[in-house]
Design an enzyme around this catalytic site. Structure first.
Site, short mmCIF file in Angstrom:
data_model
loop_
_atom_site.label_atom_id
_atom_site.label_comp_id
_atom_site.label_asym_id
_atom_site.label_seq_id
_atom_site.Cartn_x
_atom_site.Cartn_y
_atom_site.Cartn_z
N LYS A 160 0.84 -1.21 0.00
CA LYS A 160 0.00 0.00 0.00
C LYS A 160 0.87 1.25 0.00
CE LYS A 160 -3.88 -2.39 2.19
NZ LYS A 160 -4.57 -2.78 3.41
N GLN A 192 -4.86 -1.78 9.62
CA GLN A 192 -4.76 -3.08 8.96
C GLN A 192 -5.37 -4.18 9.84
OE1 GLN A 192 -3.69 -3.51 5.82
NE2 GLN A 192 -4.05 -5.70 5.90
N ASP A 237 -11.31 2.81 4.23
CA ASP A 237 -11.59 1.37 4.16
C ASP A 237 -13.10 1.12 4.05
OD1 ASP A 237 -9.75 -0.68 4.00
OD2 ASP A 237 -9.10 -0.45 6.08
#
Ligand code: GUN
Length: 376
Positions: free
Chosen positions: A136, A180, A203
């Site tokens: 990422k 994460q 997200d």
């Protein structure tokens, strides 16, 4: 499905596709579907071409799942089939999307002197999570997004994570915040995801964003990246969704559930197949579109697939492979070899949905920065 126009037919490239199976010599002539950027290109179903597939017994036993290799473990067989089969090239599409994002970020920088910023919080030492976060970060750098990273040890407290989220919530140079997952088991995931302010929830995991996704007439600020990438692939290949029967295999908060909501918002008739579903094969076989997100190597066999169905395979499962220098290879949730004989199109693993997830994260971060700075 729409018929392919003459011009798009001309664009269709023939390529040599070689199965990555260690002991398979499968060689399939497959079209890599073209896509129109940023619009659509009609998707062709039904034309035929000849291919020859030779499969060999796969001698490796998998510690992962009984089904890991069964789809390539048949006795040596030579199959000649007439069928239409297309590869949905997520790597290529994601590259195009990243180029679009890069150009927009350059414009933004010229116009207001600001670049989007993405903060990533990683807790613990999981190798897979560390790899995802590294990828990422690399992708951010490549398109001009400034990345901020916090890596915390496994034994950190929930309060420490919340403190970092709060500080990123208040930081005007950060437009997106990603924690994460999975988090260490002593942490309450809900508390942590709820703490990300919804304007920076790139997200799309905040319950308000998911709630809006589920409701008619409401719009989420962000859509979760992997399911968004699946739908984007269908759009970019002009694969119709409206009125189609779609089956999503898996009901995770990250992929299965939001994917089903997205398909429904696009007027598909959606079924979700999960671990308690009776006769999953029978239900899956009715689908025009299958999104498989279950994390079981090669679970979806050829017999589960309706002829001509389109398959988006989200699974990225490592299976033992002694012929590979790394000792393993990656396979999807769908037995690619069998699916390619029945489906009209399928995403490969790797190179299908994986690269799209990162492209969608970059896209969400840019969307966030533009919204915060009132840019069109
Ligand atoms: N872990 C696996 N997939 C994802 C994802 O899309 N976002 C986050 N934050 N964690 C993940």
């Amino acid at each position: 499905m729409a018929a392919t126009t003459t011009s798009s037919m001309a664009l269709m490239k023939m390529m040599r596709f070689t199965d990555s199976s260690p002991s398979s010599t499968a060689a399939v002539s497959a079209r890599v579907l073209p896509f129109r950027n940023p619009g659509r290109l009609h998707f062709q179903l039904g034309s035929t071409f000849r291919r020859t597939i030779t499969t060999h017994r796969d001698s490796i036993s998998s510690s992962n799942s009984a089904t890991a290799f069964c789809c390539s473990s048949a006795v040596t067989a030579s199959v000649t089939a007439e069928s239409s089969f297309n590869v949905i090239d997520g790597k290529k599409v994601s590259k195009e999307i990243k180029e679009e994002i890069c150009a927009e970020i350059a414009e933004m920088k010229d116009a207001i002197g600001v670049v989007p910023g993405l903060a990533v919080i990683l807790v613990g030492e999981r190798k897979d999570s560390a790899t995802y976060v590294r990828n990422k970060k690399k992708a951010c750098e490549a398109v001009g997004i400034k990345s901020y990273e916090v890596c915390l040890p496994e034994n950190s407290t929930e309060e420490e994570v919340l403190k970092h989220i709060s500080s990123f919530n208040d930081d005007p140079s950060v437009h997106g915040i990603l924690v994460q997952l999975p988090l260490p088991s002593h942490m309450n995931e809900q508390n942590i995801l709820n703490a990300v302010c919804i304007e920076k929830d790139v997200d799309g995991f905040h319950p308000l964003n998911i709630g809006r996704l589920a409701m008619r007439g409401r719009e989420p600020l962000f859509v979760p990246c992997t399911p968004k990438g699946c739908i984007e692939l269908l759009h970019r290949y002009d694969i119709g969704i409206k009125g189609k029967r779609a089956v999503v295999i898996g009901r995770s908060n990250i992929v299965g559930m939001p994917a089903a909501l997205l398909l429904q918002r696009e007027d598909a008739t959606v079924s979700i197949v999960h671990s308690r579903t009776k006769d999953p094969e029978e239900i899956t076989k009715q689908a025009d579109i299958i999104i498989a997100a279950v994390g079981q190597p090669n679970m979806v066999r050829g017999s589960w697939i309706k002829p001509g169905a389109v398959i988006i395979d989200v699974g990225i499962n490592p299976v033992e492979d002694t012929t590979n220098p790394r000792g393993y290879r990656l396979v999807g949730d769908v037995c690619y070899e069998e699916a390619s004989k029945v489906a009209s199109a399928i995403t490969p693993v790797p190179g299908g949905v994986g690269p799209m997830t990162i492209a969608m994260l970059l896209s969400n971060t840019l969307i966030s920065a533009k919204r915060i700075h009132n840019l069109k």
